[in-house]
Scaffold this motif. Structure first.
Motif, PDB file in Angstrom:
ATOM      1  N   ASP A   9      -5.738   3.760   0.454  1.00  0.00           N
ATOM      2  CA  ASP A   9      -5.190   2.417   0.260  1.00  0.00           C
ATOM      3  C   ASP A   9      -6.233   1.324   0.126  1.00  0.00           C
ATOM      4  N   VAL A  10      -5.848   0.201  -0.491  1.00  0.00           N
ATOM      5  CA  VAL A  10      -6.828  -0.874  -0.715  1.00  0.00           C
ATOM      6  C   VAL A  10      -7.481  -1.411   0.542  1.00  0.00           C
ATOM      7  N   THR A  11      -6.696  -1.604   1.616  1.00  0.00           N
ATOM      8  CA  THR A  11      -7.345  -2.175   2.805  1.00  0.00           C
ATOM      9  C   THR A  11      -8.294  -1.152   3.438  1.00  0.00           C
ATOM     10  N   THR A  12      -7.933   0.124   3.387  1.00  0.00           N
ATOM     11  CA  THR A  12      -8.830   1.166   3.886  1.00  0.00           C
ATOM     12  C   THR A  12     -10.011   1.332   2.929  1.00  0.00           C
ATOM     13  N   GLN A  13      -9.734   1.232   1.635  1.00  0.00           N
ATOM     14  CA  GLN A  13     -10.797   1.304   0.632  1.00  0.00           C
ATOM     15  C   GLN A  13     -11.869   0.251   0.903  1.00  0.00           C
ATOM     16  N   ALA A  14     -11.431  -0.964   1.244  1.00  0.00           N
ATOM     17  CA  ALA A  14     -12.385  -2.035   1.531  1.00  0.00           C
ATOM     18  C   ALA A  14     -13.286  -1.646   2.700  1.00  0.00           C
ATOM     19  N   GLN A  15     -12.703  -1.010   3.717  1.00  0.00           N
ATOM     20  CA  GLN A  15     -13.514  -0.576   4.868  1.00  0.00           C
ATOM     21  C   GLN A  15     -14.542   0.480   4.455  1.00  0.00           C
ATOM     22  N   ALA A  33      -9.086  -7.723  -0.140  1.00  0.00           N
ATOM     23  CA  ALA A  33      -9.498  -6.322  -0.227  1.00  0.00           C
ATOM     24  C   ALA A  33      -9.587  -5.821  -1.660  1.00  0.00           C
ATOM     25  N   ARG A  92     -16.549  -8.778   2.667  1.00  0.00           N
ATOM     26  CA  ARG A  92     -15.457  -7.986   3.196  1.00  0.00           C
ATOM     27  C   ARG A  92     -15.450  -8.005   4.703  1.00  0.00           C
ATOM     28  N   LEU A 121     -15.793   1.115   1.436  1.00  0.00           N
ATOM     29  CA  LEU A 121     -16.822   0.561   0.551  1.00  0.00           C
ATOM     30  C   LEU A 121     -17.863  -0.198   1.362  1.00  0.00           C
ATOM     31  N   LYS A 122     -17.391  -0.940   2.344  1.00  0.00           N
ATOM     32  CA  LYS A 122     -18.320  -1.683   3.190  1.00  0.00           C
ATOM     33  C   LYS A 122     -19.215  -0.716   3.964  1.00  0.00           C
ATOM     34  N   SER A 139      -6.172  10.668   9.990  1.00  0.00           N
ATOM     35  CA  SER A 139      -5.553   9.878   8.929  1.00  0.00           C
ATOM     36  C   SER A 139      -6.493   9.852   7.728  1.00  0.00           C
ATOM     37  N   GLY A 140      -5.980   9.387   6.597  1.00  0.00           N
ATOM     38  CA  GLY A 140      -6.784   9.363   5.377  1.00  0.00           C
ATOM     39  C   GLY A 140      -8.118   8.647   5.554  1.00  0.00           C
ATOM     40  N   GLY A 141      -8.083   7.506   6.206  1.00  0.00           N
ATOM     41  CA  GLY A 141      -9.300   6.720   6.384  1.00  0.00           C
ATOM     42  C   GLY A 141     -10.305   7.408   7.302  1.00  0.00           C
ATOM     43  N   LEU A 142      -9.797   8.009   8.396  1.00  0.00           N
ATOM     44  CA  LEU A 142     -10.693   8.691   9.332  1.00  0.00           C
ATOM     45  C   LEU A 142     -11.283   9.946   8.698  1.00  0.00           C
ATOM     46  N   GLU A 185       0.827  -1.195   0.000  1.00  0.00           N
ATOM     47  CA  GLU A 185       0.000   0.000   0.000  1.00  0.00           C
ATOM     48  C   GLU A 185       0.868   1.254   0.000  1.00  0.00           C
ATOM     49  N   GLU A 202      -5.583   1.030  10.402  1.00  0.00           N
ATOM     50  CA  GLU A 202      -4.919   1.519   9.212  1.00  0.00           C
ATOM     51  C   GLU A 202      -3.442   1.186   9.239  1.00  0.00           C
TER      52      GLU A 202
END
Ligand SMILES: Nc1ncnc2c1ncn2[C@@H]1O[C@H](COP(=O)(O)OP(=O)(O)OP(=O)(O)O)[C@@H](O)[C@H]1O
Ligand SMILES: Nc1ncnc2c1ncn2[C@@H]1O[C@H](COP(=O)(O)OP(=O)(O)O)[C@@H](O)[C@H]1O
Ligand code: SF4
Ligand code: SF4
Ligand SMILES: [Mg+2]
Ligand SMILES: [Mg+2]
Lengths: 347, 341
Positions: free
Chosen positions: B198-204, A274, A286, B206-207, B168-171, A61, A292
């Protein structure tokens, strides 16, 4: 067998590049006296190798240290620690990590980089001839006629019309600019090409054209690639082996299909789950990773992945797992790799 | 679904930018309907007009851009059979301001643009709530905290007083979503909401969007260039190219039975569509034309393997129906059975 460190004597003959325990720390300073208060551990004990003629994918990432690692390998950065063994034209292994600029000079022609940003990486005030031929000039090919002939050749190779030589970058599309960047990288007939997200900024339809070009050139010119990317389907299509990075470290390396269908590290498993698949019939459930990516300035203790790992045990919180070969050519850095049964990509 | 009335109906909308160098026809006759409780995806390559279409719905097209033609019809909350035409409203007026945030909310493409750096995220969300709901400041703060909680932010009572740059980006993306849903909109427009993360954050994220959509029965208009994301998120998909809709249909038809030459070629060119790796990928010849030099006739004709000379390069194809809820703009289907009938 359990440590990836090699010395020049026991290196297998097919290795072109062998990187061990590579570190690159950026100091964090504070105050007017620039007191050293900590480090951004952008690359923190990186181990990988590339055999001649193969394509190694480096995925992870954003911010995990891919670009920093690539720049260290090409010695655009001075590594903090570690060893970068490269087999030069005379078939001798040299350690790039601790070489002086003067000694590096002749080697620079053998290694080239293709950049992510086709817009920012070309000088807007230079025409295409100057851009592509600059590396030749820098390396002492003074004869203009010779340079012209080679540029014509290169432009044809990357699928651009030689007449374009007199134009400037702004008059080209993203895909065309990426071709110009590729032509420039190939100007000195390198043996190792490091491509840092070469198709990430391109649209789907253009991406396919550039990927085809990279595959063709590999065949024609016998190139070896380190292919840095975050798009797992692109990596799967063109790479022989893939290595996964997380917060400055390699967590897993394996032949491509093996890594995708039989991952042996929990982070790789999470990454596979993911990635959105372009097929609505494969609805992904998912569960998702909590939290993070941690900052490389303050990585967690023990296994860097432990705060997000659902398989975490006590020892994971204190002991750093070493990268070890769990089956032939399959390397993982997880304490529990043997006992976990992880899920790969769905088909 | 056929008897149901759409929540939003975009009809033949055209948005042009008059620049010194010429006119950019960014959106040139786009039509689609969005239904209640549905995720409608708009997909297309960079510059095809996705964001401008979205901006025309909210009436936030920046000058010199102008809506030249077309209607954007929004059903009324209390009388779903009656429609408001958003294009006839004054773009600075009270009416459209009530629609923005209250009926239709936006998650913008530039995450940094969503919040001002000098105010806390809480104060900005509270302000948005007070604009759309009849509540006092104390109640608004309560709704804001609830809203932050519902997007999965831990310690919302504490985070409400933080600044966007501290997150952070996700928050930050979660805070943006909290602000968007705080006014209880019926339609959420998400313009590339996960492209910068990021992909793992993207997955969160999207969900989260999927869960919110289900819980609230909200509709989402989801804009992206990522075919993987669209396949996983949308029920109905609109495929755009050079300011026009090439094809639209249920997600399964678009991915498993695409009819338009552009959709077909686009899907063939992605690496995940291949059974074997390391082979040459099928490509679309040529490149996307410059917006000043849009081809006459069907915009795809210079790159189309099926182009009919004297027709595709002269006339603009209209929309033909090719399946259940599936439409294409292509002359190849002019004579298909369903259309003759
Ligand atoms: N303010 C503006 N002035 C002039 N032209 C504009 C303006 N905004 C958009 N355009 C043009 O309109 C066209 C469509 O732009 P739009 O932003 O809708 O693309 P998009 O599909 O959202 O692309 P992306 O995937 O890159 O976000 C492009 O040709 C763009 O250059
Ligand atoms: N020149 C630099 N100075 C300080 N920090 C840097 C520098 N370059 C990269 N970093 C930091 O190192 C980490 C890894 O960055 P990078 O190698 O660019 O990641 P990637 O290419 O995987 O996205 C990031 O936290 C980044 O902010
Ligand atoms: S070492 Fe422990 S925390 Fe790290 S990936 Fe393996 S199981 Fe998870
Ligand atoms: S209308 Fe003609 S040019 Fe356009 S997509 Fe159909 S066949 Fe191709
Ligand atoms: Mg990078
Ligand atoms: Mg956009």
């Amino acid at each position: 067998m359990s440590d990836i460190t090699l010395n020049p004597k026991n290196i297998p003959a097919e290795r072109l590049l062998h990187v061990s325990h590579l570190k690159k720390y950026f100091p964090i300073t504070s105050g007017i006296f620039k007191k050293h208060v900590g480090d951004i551990k952008a690359v923190d004990d990186l181990n990988l190798y590339i055999n001649e003629g193969e394509t190694l994918g480096l995925v992870g990432e954003s911010g995990c240290g891919k670009t920093t690692a690539a720049r260290c390998i090409l010695r655009a950065y001075e590594p903090t620690e570690g060893e970068i063994l490269f087999r030069n034209k005379k078939q001798e292994y040299v350690d790039l990590a601790h070489m002086s600029d003067k000694d590096l000079r002749p080697l620079r022609t053998e290694m080239q980089m293709i950049f992510q940003d086709p817009f920012g990486s070309l000088n807007p005030r230079m025409n295409i001839f100057d851009i592509v031929s600059e590396p030749m000039l820098v390396n002492g090919i003074r004869n203009r006629k010779e340079r012209e002939e080679r540029v014509v050749d290169l432009l044809k190779k990357v699928g651009l019309r030689p007449e374009y030589m007199v134009r400037y970058p702004h008059s080209f599309s993203g895909g065309q600019r990426q071709r110009i960047g590729i032509a420039r990288a190939l100007a000195l007939q390198p043996r190792l090409v490091v491509a840092d997200e070469p198709v990430s900024a391109l649209d789907v339809s253009v991406q396919a054209q550039v990927l085809n070009l990279l595959m063709e050139l590999m065949e024609d010119m016998g190139l070896t690639y380190l292919f840095v990317a975050h798009d797992l389907s692109v990596v799967r299509h063109i790479c022989d082996r893939v290595t996964v990075m997380y917060v400055g470290k390699i967590v897993e390396t394996a032949p491509t299909e093996e890594l995708y269908y039989n991952p042996r590290h929990p982070y790789t498993e999470a990454l596979m789950a993911a990635v959105p698949i372009a097929d609505p019939r494969l609805q992904q459930d998912r569960k998702g990773l909590p939290g993070e990516v941690p900052s490389p300035a303050k990585p967690p203790s023990g296994c860097y992945f432990h705060p997000r790992c659902s398989y975490c045990e006590d020892r994971c919180k204190t002991e750093v797992p070493e990268l070890r070969e769990i089956s032939p050519n399959h390397w993982t850095a997880c304490h529990r790799a043997e006992v976990l049964s992880l899920e790969g990509l769905k088909t | 679904m056929t008897d149901q009335k759409p929540l939003l109906s975009v009809r033949d909308i055209k948005v042009y930018f008059n620049l010194d160098e010429g006119t950019v026809k960014s959106v040139d006759g786009v039509s689609f309907d969005a239904y209640e409780g549905q995720v409608l995806g708009i997909v297309g390559e960079s510059g095809c007009g996705k964001s401008v279409t979205m901006k025309s719905i909210l009436r936030i097209v920046e000058p010199p851009g102008k809506i030249m033609e077309g209607q954007v019809l929004l059903s009324k909350r209390d009388h779903p059979d009656e429609y408001l035409d958003l294009t006839s409203m004054n773009e600075k007026g009270k009416e459209i301001r009530a629609v923005r945030g209250g009926e239709i909310a936006l998650i913008p493409q530039e995450p940094m643009a969503a919040f001002s750096p000098v105010h806390t995220i809480g104060n900005q969300i509270i302000e948005a709530i007070m604009l759309h709901c009849d509540v006092n400041k104390k109640e608004a703060r309560e709704i804001c905290i609830q809203s932050l909680k519902s997007v999965g932010m831990s310690m919302p009572e504490k985070r409400v007083d933080s600044y966007s740059w501290q997150l952070s980006g996700g928050l930050r993306q979660r805070a943006i979503i909290a602000m968007a849903i705080a006014g209880n909109p019926r339609l959420l427009i998400a313009d590339e909401p996960t492209t910068a993360i990021d992909v793992t954050t993207q997955a969160q994220i999207l969900k989260l969007l999927k869960d919110l959509q289900r819980e609230r029965g909200m509709s989402i208009l989801f804009i992206t260039h990522d075919l993987g994301v669209i396949a996983q998120m949308a029920q109905y998909v609109v495929v755009m190219y050079l300011g026009r809709v090439m094809e639209k249909g249920p997600v399964d038809s678009i991915f498993h039975d695409p009819k338009h030459p552009y959709t077909q070629a686009l899907l063939r060119s992605i690496p995940s569509a291949q059974k074997t790796t390391k082979i040459k990928l099928p490509t679309i010849s040529g490149s996307i034309p410059h917006p000043f030099n849009k081809p006459k006739g069907c915009p795809f004709h210079p790159r189309c393997a099926y182009a009919i000379k004297g027709k595709c390069n002269v006339n603009l194809p209209s929309e033909y129906i090719v399946g259940d809820q599936q439409y294409v703009s292509c002359f190849r289907y002019e004579k298909s059975e369903v259309n003759i009938r």
